[in-house]
Design an enzyme around this catalytic site. Structure first.
Site, short mmCIF file in Angstrom:
data_model
loop_
_atom_site.label_atom_id
_atom_site.label_comp_id
_atom_site.label_asym_id
_atom_site.label_seq_id
_atom_site.Cartn_x
_atom_site.Cartn_y
_atom_site.Cartn_z
N GLU A 14 42.98 36.23 18.69
CA GLU A 14 43.54 37.00 19.80
C GLU A 14 43.32 38.48 19.51
OE1 GLU A 14 45.37 35.99 22.53
OE2 GLU A 14 45.83 33.88 22.10
ZN LIG Z 1 44.19 33.94 26.54
#
Ligand SMILES: [Zn+2]
Length: 490
Positions: free
Chosen positions: A273
Site C-alpha cells: 500500500e
Molecule cells: Zn486499494
C-alpha cells in the site's frame, strides 16, 4: 608458507561466499540513483486514464520482450491487459489499480517495464530476472474506476471484496489469470490514505505491507512465510531510504479479498500500500520507492535470498495507525455557545474531483475538536498565547479581485481578511485555484468553529495575524507569499 597460502585462499573464498549470502548481492542502490533513466515520462501524475496506457502497451509490444494479451473487458468494455516477460521457473503475478484511484504502483510498473526492455549496463540484473522468473503483469485492473478517479468499478463493486462472488468482470479476469498460470508469488498493489502513520507516531506510513491470512485463525504455513520473508527484505531496503516510515496492515482474515484468497490457493501474496509522504501530493517519490522495492523483491525471489529473512522480525514493523491530520492546531482558545475553552483542531483536506477527473482540489474542514493524544499533522501550529479570530469580508469589484497578486492577497490577510465578495457579479462556488483568499456571495461570514465546518480563521497576537488557516491550509505569515493549491468559493 604453502600451508599459510592455502588457508588464506580458503578464508577469502569463505568471506566472498559470506558477503554474497549476507545480502551483498542484493545491494541495488545504484538503481535508486539511476531511476530517472527508467521513469515513464508519459505518466506524470495520479490522474492518467486507460487511453493514456494503450499507446504505452503498443510501444512495449514493439520491443519484442513482452507478450501482450487482452485478458478481457471491464464492465464498460475497456481492455484489461496481461503482459508476460521472462523464461524462468518461478512465476510471479503483479497486478495494480484494482481500485481505480490508486495509481502509484501502475506508474512504478511502467517504470519497471522500461527497465526490463532497456539494454544497458544493468543487463546482468535484468537477465537474471528474465532467466529466473516468469513475470506476469496486470496493470490497471479497474480502468472504469480510473476513468472517474474512483475506487470501485462501473458497477459500484469493490473488486477487492469480490474474490469470492466474482460478480465483476475485472475480478473474474484476475481470478482466471491466477488459476491459469498458478503463480508462486502475487503482488497486490494499492494506495492507502495519506493519513496513516507507522504506529502511533508522527511518521507517515509511506509504504505498508501485509501477508494476508488464509484463514480466521491467521495460521502461518510455508506459503505465507515466504510472503512475509519477501516483505522483510523490502522493509530492510526501504528503511535505509526513509527510516521508520514503513508499517504493516492488520491481518484479520477476509475471504472477499484477493490477497487472502490467493494466499489460500498457494500463491505467496504480498499487499503493498502506498500511503503519504510529506511534500509529495502526486506520490512521485513513493512511485520511485515502489519501483525500487519491487525490483529488490523480484531480485531476491530470483536468487532466493529472501529465504534468509527471519520472520520473527516482522513483529518489529509497526502497525498502520490513523494518527495524522493534514493540519493540526494545538491549544486554540475558542468561544462556542458562550463557553470559552482550550482545544486542539484536527483539520483534513477532502478531495474534490475536477469535472474531467484529471485533477483534484481540496476542501478543508475541521475533523476533530478537543483533547488529542499522540496525533500529529503534516503541518502543525501551536496557538499557545495566540487568539482565535474569525476572518473578515472585503468587498471588491471582480476586476479589482482579478488584479490581486499573492503579495496583495497576503497584505489583506495581514489586515484580517479571509473572504472577498464581488460587488458587481456573483462569484463561483467551489474550488478557486491558485489564490490565497476565499470568495463568498454572502454579506457576512460565520466565525463559528465546529465539527465538519469549513476551516477558515486567523490566529492573532495583539490583533496581528501570525497564522491564517484558509480552506484548511496553514499559512505562516512570517514566510514569503505563495498561493495555495486552492481556496474555496462559498
Ligand atoms: Zn486499494
Amino acid at each position: 608458507m604453502m600451508k599459510h597460502f592455502f588457508w588464506s585462499k580458503i578464508f577469502l573464498t569463505l568471506l566472498l561466499l559470506c558477503l554474497i549470502q549476507t545480502g551483498f548481492s542484493q545491494d541495488l542502490s545504484f538503481l535508486w540513483d539511476q531511476y530517472g533513466i527508467y521513469r515513464e515520462p508519459a505518466l506524470k501524475d495520479r490522474f492518467f486514464k486507460h487511453s493514456d496506457l494503450v499507446p504505452l502497451f503498443q510501444k512495449l509490444e514493439k520491443s519484442g520482450l513482452f507478450k501482450i494479451e487482452i485478458a478481457g473487458g471491464s464492465a464498460q468494455g475497456r481492455s484489461v491487459y496481461h503482459l508476460t516477460a521472462g523464461r524462468g521457473k518461478i512465476k510471479v503475478l503483479l497486478w495494480s489499480q484494482m481500485h481505480g484511484d490508486e495509481t502509484t504502483a501502475t506508474r512504478a510498473l511502467f517504470d519497471f517495464f522500461n527497465f526490463l526492455k532497456a539494454n544497458d549496463k544493468n543487463d546482468e540484473l535484468r537477465n537474471k530476472l528474465l532467466d529466473q522468473l516468469e513475470l506476469h503483469f496486470v496493470p490497471m485492473l479497474n480502468p472504469d474506476g480510473a476513468e472517474m478517479f474512483k475506487r470501485r468499478n462501473a458497477l459500484d463493486i469493490d473488486i477487492n471484496r469480490d474474490a469470492r462472488m466474482l460478480v465483476s468482470p475485472e475480478a473474474r479476469i484476475l481470478m482466471d489469470i491466477a488459476k491459469k498460470i498458478k503463480p508462486d508469488f502475487g503482488f497486490n498493489l494499492h494506495d492507502q490514505s495519506t493519513l496513516y502513520s507507522a504506529g502511533r507516531s508522527k511518521n507517515t506510513a509511506t509504504i505498508s505491507f501485509l501477508d494476508p491470512a488464509f484463514n480466521y485463525a491467521k495460521d502461518m504455513d510455508d506459503v505465507r512465510k515466504k510472503a512475509r520473508q519477501v516483505i522483510l527484505l523490502m522493509n530492510n531496503v526501504l528503511q535505509k531510504l526513509m527510516p521508520d516510515k514503513v508499517a504493516k496492515y492488520n491481518d484479520d482474515y477476509d475471504p472477499r479479498c484477493f490477497g487472502d484468497t490467493f494466499q489460500g490457493m498457494g500463491i505467496a501474496t504480498i499487499l503493498i500500500e502506498s500511503g503519504g509522504y510529506p511534500g509529495d501530493p502526486e506520490k512521485e517519490y513513493i512511485r520511485k520507492l515502489n519501483f525500487y522495492a519491487l525490483l529488490s523483491a523480484l531480485n531476491s525471489i530470483a536468487d532466493q535470498s529472501y529465504l534468509k529473512e527471519d520472520v520473527v522480525q516482522y513483529e518489529k514493523i509497526p502497525e498502520n495507525n490513523r494518527s495524522l491530520y493534514n493540519v493540526l492546531i494545538r491549544n486554540v482558545k475558542i468561544t462556542k455557545q458562550g463557553s470559552v475553552f482550550l482545544t486542539n483542531l484536527g483539520i483534513n483536506h477532502t478531495q474534490v474531483k475536477d469535472s474531467d477527473y484529471r485533477g483534484v482540489s481540496y476542501q478543508g474542514s475541521i475533523d476533530e475538536l478537543g483533547d488529542v493524544e499522540r496525533v500529529y499533522g503534516y503541518d502543525e501550529a501551536d496557538a499557545g498565547d495566540l487568539n482565535y479570530t474569525p476572518g473578515k469580508l472585503k468587498i471588491l469589484t471582480k476586476k479589482e479581485w482579478e488584479n490581486l497578486n499573492a503579495e496583495s492577497e497576503v497584505q489583506l490577510i495581514r489586515e484580517g481578511y479571509l473572504f472577498i465578495k464581488w460587488s458587481d457579479a456573483k462569484s463561483p462556488a467551489g474550488p478557486v485555484k491558485n489564490r490565497l483568499l476565499n470568495l463568498t456571495n454572502s454579506t457576512s461570514v460565520s466565525g463559528q468553529v465546529g465539527l465538519n465546518q469549513a476551516a477558515n480563521f486567523l490566529l492573532t497576537k495583539q490583533d496581528k495575524p501570525v497564522f491564517a488557516i484558509i480552506n484548511g491550509f496553514l499559512l505562516k505569515l512570517d514566510q514569503p507569499a505563495k498561493v495555495l493549491h486552492n481556496t474555496f468559493g462559498y
